[in-house]
Enzyme design. Structure first.
Site, PDB file in Angstrom:
ATOM      1  N   ASP A   1       0.925  -0.800   0.518  1.00  0.00           N
ATOM      2  CA  ASP A   1      -0.015  -0.484  -0.101  1.00  0.00           C
ATOM      3  C   ASP A   1       0.575   1.049  -0.070  1.00  0.00           C
ATOM      4  O   ASP A   1       1.724   0.970   0.449  1.00  0.00           O
ATOM      5  CB  ASP A   1      -1.119   0.049   1.147  1.00  0.00           C
ATOM      6  CG  ASP A   1      -2.351   0.611   1.129  1.00  0.00           C
ATOM      7  OD1 ASP A   1      -2.059   1.028   0.108  1.00  0.00           O
ATOM      8  OD2 ASP A   1      -3.094  -0.044   1.862  1.00  0.00           O
TER       9      ASP A   1
ATOM     10  N   ASP B   1      -2.654   4.909  -2.212  1.00  0.00           N
ATOM     11  CA  ASP B   1      -4.060   5.745  -1.209  1.00  0.00           C
ATOM     12  C   ASP B   1      -4.212   7.227  -1.872  1.00  0.00           C
ATOM     13  O   ASP B   1      -3.379   7.671  -2.136  1.00  0.00           O
ATOM     14  CB  ASP B   1      -3.100   5.075   0.152  1.00  0.00           C
ATOM     15  CG  ASP B   1      -4.158   5.577   1.255  1.00  0.00           C
ATOM     16  OD1 ASP B   1      -5.658   4.703   1.820  1.00  0.00           O
ATOM     17  OD2 ASP B   1      -3.857   6.443   1.777  1.00  0.00           O
TER      18      ASP B   1
ATOM     19  N   GLU C   1      -6.428   3.777  -5.931  1.00  0.00           N
ATOM     20  CA  GLU C   1      -7.689   3.840  -4.897  1.00  0.00           C
ATOM     21  C   GLU C   1      -8.153   5.878  -5.883  1.00  0.00           C
ATOM     22  O   GLU C   1      -6.979   6.552  -5.137  1.00  0.00           O
ATOM     23  CB  GLU C   1      -7.822   4.141  -3.853  1.00  0.00           C
ATOM     24  CG  GLU C   1      -8.657   3.922  -2.919  1.00  0.00           C
ATOM     25  CD  GLU C   1      -8.234   3.955  -1.393  1.00  0.00           C
ATOM     26  OE1 GLU C   1     -10.243   3.958  -0.837  1.00  0.00           O
ATOM     27  OE2 GLU C   1      -8.258   5.723  -1.185  1.00  0.00           O
TER      28      GLU C   1
ATOM     29  N   HIS D   1     -11.093  -3.260   3.342  1.00  0.00           N
ATOM     30  CA  HIS D   1     -10.906  -3.042   4.427  1.00  0.00           C
ATOM     31  C   HIS D   1     -11.929  -1.350   4.632  1.00  0.00           C
ATOM     32  O   HIS D   1     -11.775  -0.785   6.046  1.00  0.00           O
ATOM     33  CB  HIS D   1      -9.710  -2.318   5.102  1.00  0.00           C
ATOM     34  CG  HIS D   1      -8.969  -1.191   4.264  1.00  0.00           C
ATOM     35  ND1 HIS D   1      -9.095  -1.265   3.296  1.00  0.00           N
ATOM     36  CD2 HIS D   1      -8.236  -0.149   5.090  1.00  0.00           C
ATOM     37  CE1 HIS D   1      -8.481  -0.107   2.323  1.00  0.00           C
ATOM     38  NE2 HIS D   1      -7.903   0.762   4.113  1.00  0.00           N
ATOM     39  N   ASP D   2     -12.733  -0.726   3.807  1.00  0.00           N
ATOM     40  CA  ASP D   2     -13.122   0.779   4.384  1.00  0.00           C
ATOM     41  C   ASP D   2     -15.092   0.142   4.581  1.00  0.00           C
ATOM     42  O   ASP D   2     -15.696   1.092   4.417  1.00  0.00           O
ATOM     43  CB  ASP D   2     -12.818   1.597   3.348  1.00  0.00           C
ATOM     44  CG  ASP D   2     -11.298   2.031   3.727  1.00  0.00           C
ATOM     45  OD1 ASP D   2     -10.772   1.930   4.480  1.00  0.00           O
ATOM     46  OD2 ASP D   2     -10.878   2.133   2.743  1.00  0.00           O
TER      47      ASP D   2
END
Ligand code: NOJ
Length: 560
Positions: free
Chosen positions: A98, A199, A256, A329-330
């Site tokens: 990430d 990210d 993302e 994970h969000d």
């Protein structure tokens, strides 16, 4: 042109904190992941994306990085990480890291230096502005509630933080900062990693004027997103990153990108532009929210979901590339969100998997999705750990909103739904200690041990889908056509290549639905079932009776 390897890949996302704890301190770690590589290999994926494992004070579970070149102590050491790359490689699995470079932790030495004086060499690594007493430089809200500005007393100035105040935004305008980031990327790539998930990467270029945003109904702060999403220099920065770093390695990149439209995605992912391979869109994930915030729960409109996925499939076909996901994970757990996590849990989890994995793009599976893990309902707010959830709870309580109302939103949309520990066995199996966040109590009947032992489990549906992805050219390259677009419960589409045609039939409701064969081109019974979540479909003459949450794929040779 040689087809890039990642077009046939399936990615498995590991959230290290909640995956497997080998040390017994209640927090997942790298040795824990290593101990489960056989499990991941059995599933069949060829890429693992690790949520951040860098040194971090964990204000936002690792998305606040203190040192880009060190491993978080709770997770282990650099040797553990190298062992992980190595052991994954032996199984044909690449490790994707990430890359969190819109912001750092406020404990990163760059920020510690930056805030120490206006003359610091690191001052321009971050976004500082003067503000009047109690009056920040603009009205933007932080994504984690409150103002996006924090006043720092040492120099009496404000710094920008789109996320928590412990996550100051980096200033990409400043060339030395960009070079530091590129060096960090090379550091990890040279260790043999397989790529980056980036990210909120489309937030890195801000409109330099930083204008006030619109204040939407019932919001306290302004919406700055038009001034930092897909900002003026975003393409320049990504191309520079590509030219200086990524182009020198054969890796996968996924950005993302909240707020990116299909037109944006075409630019970001068209290989001609040399930016990223694919992006994570948020559009399909926002359909069950009101216009201004995710906590405003709205029922899913299936027609809107179908139309949205159709739009993305068409926009990127033979132009760029899609990523495909329901979970991360969000996001809350998909079976609780678009499926039924009660009576039809197994069948609806399989339906959702089939529906997504037959699309064009690279699928991402989030840990536990392959088990049909569900949302969780903790009784008190004290059992929640996520900073976004906790800040929102506090803010809404201050506004006088009832506890029960806020909890209903958290149950439906809170990020901790995805972050309860991986359910390995009926007694949990995640840690020998006390987990940092409670297990979902339903581990007693939803867990990996049981799933592996039952050949009809959700796990094996995913395994089969991953296998199909690797061997079916039609999935990689075939065209997409949405059928019966206005049907409120059935999601039916066609994939087509020169040789064959696949019809994907899925039912998003708990009722039987009738599908007229003619409407979807299923006029004869010589189709071959590729995958299904019930025994053989009920094709009776001209009508198919599609059972609750049923899904199947019928393949036809073209011209027959
Ligand atoms: C997106 C990440 O997925 C999320 O978990 C994080 O809180 C924010 N970016 C900030 O880094």
């Amino acid at each position: 042109m040689v087809e890039p390897w990642w077009k046939r890949s399936v990615v498995y996302q590991v959230y290290p904190r909640s995956f497997m704890d080998a040390s017994g301190d209640g927090i997942g770690d790298l040795q824990g992941i290593i101990s489960k590589l056989d499990y991941i290999e059995k599933l069949g994926v060829d890429v693992i994306w690790l949520s951040p494992i860098y040194d971090s004070p964990n204000d936002d579970n690792g998305y606040d990085i203190r040192n880009y070149m060190a491993i978080m102590k709770e997770f282990g050491t650099m040797e553990d990480f190298e062992q992980l790359i190595d052991e994954a490689k032996q199984r044909g699995i690449r490790i994707v890291m990430d890359l969190v470079v819109n912001h750092t932790s406020d404990e990163h030495t760059w920020f510690v230096e930056s805030r120490s004086s206006k003359d610091s060499t690191y001052r321009d690594y971050y976004i500082w502005r003067e503000g009047e007493e109690e009056n920040p430089p603009n009205n933007w809200s932080s994504i984690f509630s409150g103002s996006a500005w924090e006043k720092d007393n040492t120099t009496n100035s404000y710094y920008l933080h789109l996320f928590s105040k412990k996550q100051p935004d980096l200033n990409w305008e400043h060339e030395p900062l960009r070079h530091e980031i590129f060096d960090t990327m090379k550091f990890w790539l040279d260790k043999g990693i397989g790529g980056f998930r980036m990210d909120v990467i489309n937030f890195i270029s801000k409109n330099e004027q930083l204008p006030d945003g619109m204040i939407h109904p019932e919001q306290m702060f302004g919406d700055g997103s038009p001034y930092f999403i897909n900002g003026p220099k975003i393409h320049t920065y990504l191309r520079e990153m590509n030219e200086k770093v990524l182009s020198k390695y054969d890796v996968i990149t996924v950005g993302e990108m909240p707020g990116a439209s299909t037109e944006d995605a075409q630019i970001y992912t068209d290989p001609i532009n040399q930016e990223v391979n694919m992006i994570f869109t948020f559009e399909h994930m926002n359909l069950d929210s009101g216009p201004y915030e995710k906590w405003d729960i709205q029922p899913l409109n299936l027609v809107a979901l179908k139309r949205n996925l159709e739009k993305w499939q068409h926009a990127l076909h033979q132009v760029g590339w899609n990523s495909l996901y329901w979970n991360n994970h969000d996001q809350p757990r998909i079976v609780s969100r678009f499926g039924d996590d009660d009576k039809y849990r197994e069948v609806s989890a399989k339906m959702l998997a089939i529906c997504l994995h037959m699309l064009q793009g690279t699928p991402y599976i989030y840990q536990g999705e392959e088990l049909g893990m569900t949302n969780v309902k903790f009784d008190t707010i004290d059992d929640y750990r996520d900073i976004e959830t906790l800040n929102m709870y506090k803010e809404k309580r201050q506004k006088g909103i009832a506890h029960v109302e806020i909890m209903a939103s958290i149950y439906a949309k809170g990020r901790d739904n995805a972050r309860t520990p991986m359910q390995w066995s009926s007694d949990g199996g995640f840690t020998a200690g006390t987990p940092w966040i409670q297990m979902n109590p339903n581990t007693s009947n939803i867990n990996a041990e049981q799933a592996l032992a039952d050949h009809s489990s959700i796990f094996y549906t995913y395994q089969k889908l991953i296998h199909l992805r690797k061997e079916s050219d039609i999935l990689t390259n075939g065209s997409f056509q949405l059928l019966i677009p206005d049907h409120p419960h059935l999601f039916v589409y066609k994939r087509q290549s020169e040789e064959e045609e696949w019809i994907i039939v899925t039912n998003f409701s708990a009722h039987k639905e009738q599908l007229e064969c003619e409407l979807c081109g299923v006029q004869n019974s010589n189709g071959k079932i590729i995958i299904a979540n019930y025994e053989t479909p009920n094709i009776n003459g001209d009508i198919i009776e599609v059972r609750p949450y049923e899904a199947f794929v019928l393949a036809f040779e073209r011209g027959k």
